[in-house]
Design a protein around this motif. Sequence first.
Motif, PDB file in Angstrom:
ATOM      1  N   PRO A 142       0.815  -1.220   0.000  1.00 32.51           N
ATOM      2  CA  PRO A 142       0.000   0.000   0.000  1.00 32.51           C
ATOM      3  C   PRO A 142       0.846   1.265   0.000  1.00 32.51           C
ATOM      4  CG  PRO A 142       0.034  -0.999   2.178  1.00 32.51           C
ATOM      5  CD  PRO A 142       0.694  -1.973   1.252  1.00 32.51           C
ATOM      6  N   SER A 143       0.305   2.295  -0.597  1.00 29.08           N
ATOM      7  CA  SER A 143       0.952   3.603  -0.619  1.00 29.08           C
ATOM      8  C   SER A 143       0.076   4.579   0.156  1.00 29.08           C
ATOM      9  CB  SER A 143       1.142   4.083  -2.067  1.00 29.08           C
ATOM     10  OG  SER A 143      -0.101   4.442  -2.628  1.00 29.08           O
ATOM     11  N   VAL A 144       0.483   5.828   0.203  1.00 27.59           N
ATOM     12  CA  VAL A 144      -0.301   6.836   0.910  1.00 27.59           C
ATOM     13  C   VAL A 144      -1.522   7.261   0.091  1.00 27.59           C
ATOM     14  CG1 VAL A 144       1.653   7.703   2.214  1.00 27.59           C
ATOM     15  CG2 VAL A 144       1.165   8.665  -0.040  1.00 27.59           C
ATOM     16  N   ASN A 145      -1.507   6.921  -1.192  1.00 31.37           N
ATOM     17  CA  ASN A 145      -2.621   7.275  -2.082  1.00 31.37           C
ATOM     18  C   ASN A 145      -3.678   6.185  -2.012  1.00 31.37           C
ATOM     19  OD1 ASN A 145      -4.376   7.872  -4.191  1.00 31.37           O
ATOM     20  ND2 ASN A 145      -2.735   8.553  -5.564  1.00 31.37           N
ATOM     21  N   ILE A 146      -4.793   6.456  -1.344  1.00 30.61           N
ATOM     22  CA  ILE A 146      -5.830   5.444  -1.153  1.00 30.61           C
ATOM     23  C   ILE A 146      -6.487   5.059  -2.476  1.00 30.61           C
ATOM     24  CG2 ILE A 146      -7.661   7.118  -0.699  1.00 30.61           C
ATOM     25  CD1 ILE A 146      -8.726   5.139   1.396  1.00 30.61           C
ATOM     26  N   PHE A 147      -6.560   6.005  -3.415  1.00 32.60           N
ATOM     27  CA  PHE A 147      -7.137   5.697  -4.716  1.00 32.60           C
ATOM     28  C   PHE A 147      -6.254   4.706  -5.472  1.00 32.60           C
ATOM     29  CE2 PHE A 147      -9.073   9.781  -3.691  1.00 32.60           C
ATOM     30  CZ  PHE A 147     -10.398   9.544  -4.017  1.00 32.60           C
ATOM     31  N   TYR A 148      -4.951   4.859  -5.321  1.00 35.40           N
ATOM     32  CA  TYR A 148      -4.031   3.926  -5.970  1.00 35.40           C
ATOM     33  C   TYR A 148      -4.109   2.552  -5.311  1.00 35.40           C
ATOM     34  CZ  TYR A 148       0.295   1.888  -7.740  1.00 35.40           C
ATOM     35  OH  TYR A 148       1.209   1.058  -8.337  1.00 35.40           O
ATOM     36  N   ASN A 149      -4.214   2.514  -3.996  1.00 39.65           N
ATOM     37  CA  ASN A 149      -4.289   1.235  -3.282  1.00 39.65           C
ATOM     38  C   ASN A 149      -5.497   0.418  -3.710  1.00 39.65           C
ATOM     39  OD1 ASN A 149      -1.984   1.867  -1.844  1.00 39.65           O
ATOM     40  ND2 ASN A 149      -3.118   2.718  -0.105  1.00 39.65           N
ATOM     41  N   TYR A 150      -6.599   1.095  -3.943  1.00 43.38           N
ATOM     42  CA  TYR A 150      -7.843   0.404  -4.278  1.00 43.38           C
ATOM     43  C   TYR A 150      -8.226   0.593  -5.740  1.00 43.38           C
ATOM     44  CZ  TYR A 150      -8.688  -0.546   0.653  1.00 43.38           C
ATOM     45  OH  TYR A 150      -8.596  -1.014   1.942  1.00 43.38           O
ATOM     46  N   ARG A 151      -7.242   0.827  -6.585  1.00 47.06           N
ATOM     47  CA  ARG A 151      -7.553   1.104  -7.989  1.00 47.06           C
ATOM     48  C   ARG A 151      -8.226  -0.081  -8.678  1.00 47.06           C
ATOM     49  NH1 ARG A 151      -2.220   0.005  -7.493  1.00 47.06           N
ATOM     50  NH2 ARG A 151      -1.148  -1.312  -9.031  1.00 47.06           N
ATOM     51  N   TYR A 152      -7.832  -1.315  -8.343  1.00 49.06           N
ATOM     52  CA  TYR A 152      -8.456  -2.476  -8.976  1.00 49.06           C
ATOM     53  C   TYR A 152      -9.895  -2.672  -8.493  1.00 49.06           C
ATOM     54  CZ  TYR A 152      -3.777  -3.660 -10.588  1.00 49.06           C
ATOM     55  OH  TYR A 152      -2.538  -3.621 -11.189  1.00 49.06           O
ATOM     56  N   LEU A 153     -10.117  -2.406  -7.229  1.00 46.97           N
ATOM     57  CA  LEU A 153     -11.479  -2.488  -6.701  1.00 46.97           C
ATOM     58  C   LEU A 153     -12.372  -1.449  -7.361  1.00 46.97           C
ATOM     59  CD1 LEU A 153     -13.613  -3.475  -4.697  1.00 46.97           C
ATOM     60  CD2 LEU A 153     -12.696  -1.844  -3.033  1.00 46.97           C
ATOM     61  N   LEU A 154     -11.874  -0.228  -7.489  1.00 53.60           N
ATOM     62  CA  LEU A 154     -12.647   0.837  -8.112  1.00 53.60           C
ATOM     63  C   LEU A 154     -12.915   0.534  -9.586  1.00 53.60           C
ATOM     64  CD1 LEU A 154     -10.903   3.958  -6.517  1.00 53.60           C
ATOM     65  CD2 LEU A 154     -13.048   2.869  -5.837  1.00 53.60           C
ATOM     66  N   LEU A 155     -11.900  -0.001 -10.270  1.00 50.58           N
ATOM     67  CA  LEU A 155     -12.098  -0.389 -11.664  1.00 50.58           C
ATOM     68  C   LEU A 155     -13.132  -1.500 -11.790  1.00 50.58           C
ATOM     69  CD1 LEU A 155      -8.471  -0.369 -13.151  1.00 50.58           C
ATOM     70  CD2 LEU A 155     -10.413   1.001 -13.940  1.00 50.58           C
ATOM     71  N   THR A 156     -13.114  -2.427 -10.836  1.00 50.85           N
ATOM     72  CA  THR A 156     -14.097  -3.512 -10.845  1.00 50.85           C
ATOM     73  C   THR A 156     -15.504  -2.971 -10.683  1.00 50.85           C
ATOM     74  OG1 THR A 156     -12.511  -5.098  -9.940  1.00 50.85           O
ATOM     75  CG2 THR A 156     -14.840  -5.621  -9.680  1.00 50.85           C
ATOM     76  N   LEU A 157     -15.678  -2.025  -9.777  1.00 50.28           N
ATOM     77  CA  LEU A 157     -16.994  -1.423  -9.581  1.00 50.28           C
ATOM     78  C   LEU A 157     -17.466  -0.707 -10.844  1.00 50.28           C
ATOM     79  CD1 LEU A 157     -16.680   0.106  -5.987  1.00 50.28           C
ATOM     80  CD2 LEU A 157     -17.984  -1.908  -6.668  1.00 50.28           C
ATOM     81  N   VAL A 158     -16.569   0.063 -11.452  1.00 49.40           N
ATOM     82  CA  VAL A 158     -16.926   0.795 -12.664  1.00 49.40           C
ATOM     83  C   VAL A 158     -17.301  -0.174 -13.784  1.00 49.40           C
ATOM     84  CG1 VAL A 158     -16.027   2.293 -14.492  1.00 49.40           C
ATOM     85  CG2 VAL A 158     -15.552   2.825 -12.097  1.00 49.40           C
ATOM     86  N   ALA A 159     -16.478  -1.219 -13.963  1.00 47.99           N
ATOM     87  CA  ALA A 159     -16.752  -2.195 -15.017  1.00 47.99           C
ATOM     88  C   ALA A 159     -18.035  -2.960 -14.741  1.00 47.99           C
ATOM     89  CB  ALA A 159     -15.582  -3.167 -15.139  1.00 47.99           C
TER      90      ALA A 159
END
Length: 270
Positions: A142-159
């Motif tokens: 994990p990094s300090v960027n929460i959007f980067y940490n969960y980018r695959y989850l967010l992409l999954t939701l969008v898809a």
Amino acid sequence: MKKELRIFFTAMMFLTRLPVPRFTDHSADYLERSVKYFPLIGWMVAGISGLTFLIFNKYISEDIAIAASIIAGLLTTGAFHEDGFADVCDGFGGGWTKEKILLIMKDSRLGSYGVIGMMSVLLCKFLLLKELPKFTPDLQTPSVNIFYNYRYLLLTLVAAHGVSRLMPVWVMRYYDYVTDPDGSKSKPVASRKPTILFLIVPTITALLPFVFMSWQFVLVVIPVVYGAFSLARYFKKWIGGYTGDCLGAIQQVSELCFYLSMIIIWRYVI
């Protein structure tokens, strides 16, 4: 461009409770053309749900965050698709003829089949979403960027929200609309079948998130399409086609199939 903007806001007004500009009216022609923006509206719902998850996950807990994201999606859409799924459960669960099924689905009251169906969908959605963060590779470092940490989850939701809203549009292409069109809010949407050329835009929109994922994830489309058209064939067998409630049910089942398929690919393919 202004016309396309009005068509987009018409889709937004039809599928969500989000505020739209005052110039957005109830044009039947715009509503019919608005189906090409259904996946894009799904992106918006996914964005709201995803942002809600990130906020609650950061300050409370993952379980509460998942529940909050589901509730955020329900509030955004007004439980539009979930209501359709519940009506389908009532209609096909309690009716044994086409006329009886359609009559039950038109009833605004929710029966036992609808309650059970609604609870089952929400429970399955919660459990599937709970599994998704566990399989995201980015959480290992994990990094300090929460959007980067969960980018695959967010992409999954969008898809998931995009593809699941694409499925009803494709079903409209190959199956007939039934029930009383003059008394249905879905009449303008279903009055004319979309052409293959017309479906190019929503299809590209729905599949665009896969560009940012591993190619194996495209495989999720196979069970989603199979599930959607299996339901469509079932509806045709019993009532001769689909209704607006049937399209809502197809969206919900497609979304669940998407999440389940993603988990299976994460666990056994990637």
